[in-house]
Scaffold this motif. Sequence first.
Motif, PDB file in Angstrom:
ATOM      1  N   ILE A 115      41.305  42.100  42.855  1.00  0.00           N
ATOM      2  CA  ILE A 115      42.622  41.586  43.232  1.00  0.00           C
ATOM      3  C   ILE A 115      43.181  40.773  42.067  1.00  0.00           C
ATOM      4  N   THR A 116      44.337  41.190  41.600  1.00  0.00           N
ATOM      5  CA  THR A 116      44.955  40.498  40.469  1.00  0.00           C
ATOM      6  C   THR A 116      46.381  40.107  40.827  1.00  0.00           C
ATOM      7  N   GLN A 150      43.747  35.003  35.844  1.00  0.00           N
ATOM      8  CA  GLN A 150      42.566  35.065  36.702  1.00  0.00           C
ATOM      9  C   GLN A 150      42.823  35.996  37.875  1.00  0.00           C
ATOM     10  N   GLY A 151      41.743  36.444  38.456  1.00  0.00           N
ATOM     11  CA  GLY A 151      41.811  37.294  39.632  1.00  0.00           C
ATOM     12  C   GLY A 151      40.508  37.157  40.388  1.00  0.00           C
ATOM     13  N   LYS A 152      40.354  37.954  41.421  1.00  0.00           N
ATOM     14  CA  LYS A 152      39.114  37.850  42.183  1.00  0.00           C
ATOM     15  C   LYS A 152      38.605  39.221  42.567  1.00  0.00           C
TER      16      LYS A 152
END
Lengths: 80, 80
Positions: free
Chosen positions: A7-8, A38-40
Amino acid sequence: MKVRVTITLKAGVLDPQGKAIEGALRGLGFAGIDGARQGKIVDLALAETDPDKARATVADMCEKLLANTVIENYDIAVLG
Amino acid sequence: MKVRVTITLKAGVLDPQGKAIEGALRGLGFAGIDGARQGKIVDLALAETDPDKARATVADMCEKLLANTVIENYDIAVLG
């Protein structure tokens, strides 16, 4: 079946955490950084064994919970 | 040069955020979830044009700032 969701933030969405990372890296003496975002990720282990069905289920999960589709993109990788 | 750093918790490290995601997905009616683990990514844009040097620099960034190597693994992908 292992599935990785990445996920960005969408382009143009402000990313204060990314800016903080960039600033901290500069503060540590790293030069030549043009940007940091950042992302996850969410790694899911699913009982489903059909890759297409797994992908469809995870897309549904993303739409309903994992990603905020107003400001985030998601990418689904079926790792097998 | 674009570099993606993927930071994940080491196996065995408790992951309350992952557990919360798993519980929330179950609460939404998704079945067949054997586990969920969360992680993060940092997308870096670097002025460096040599892939090997970029990778080495980013590994240094991970060791010094981006990852907590006591509990986290990091993976570096040079995207070009």
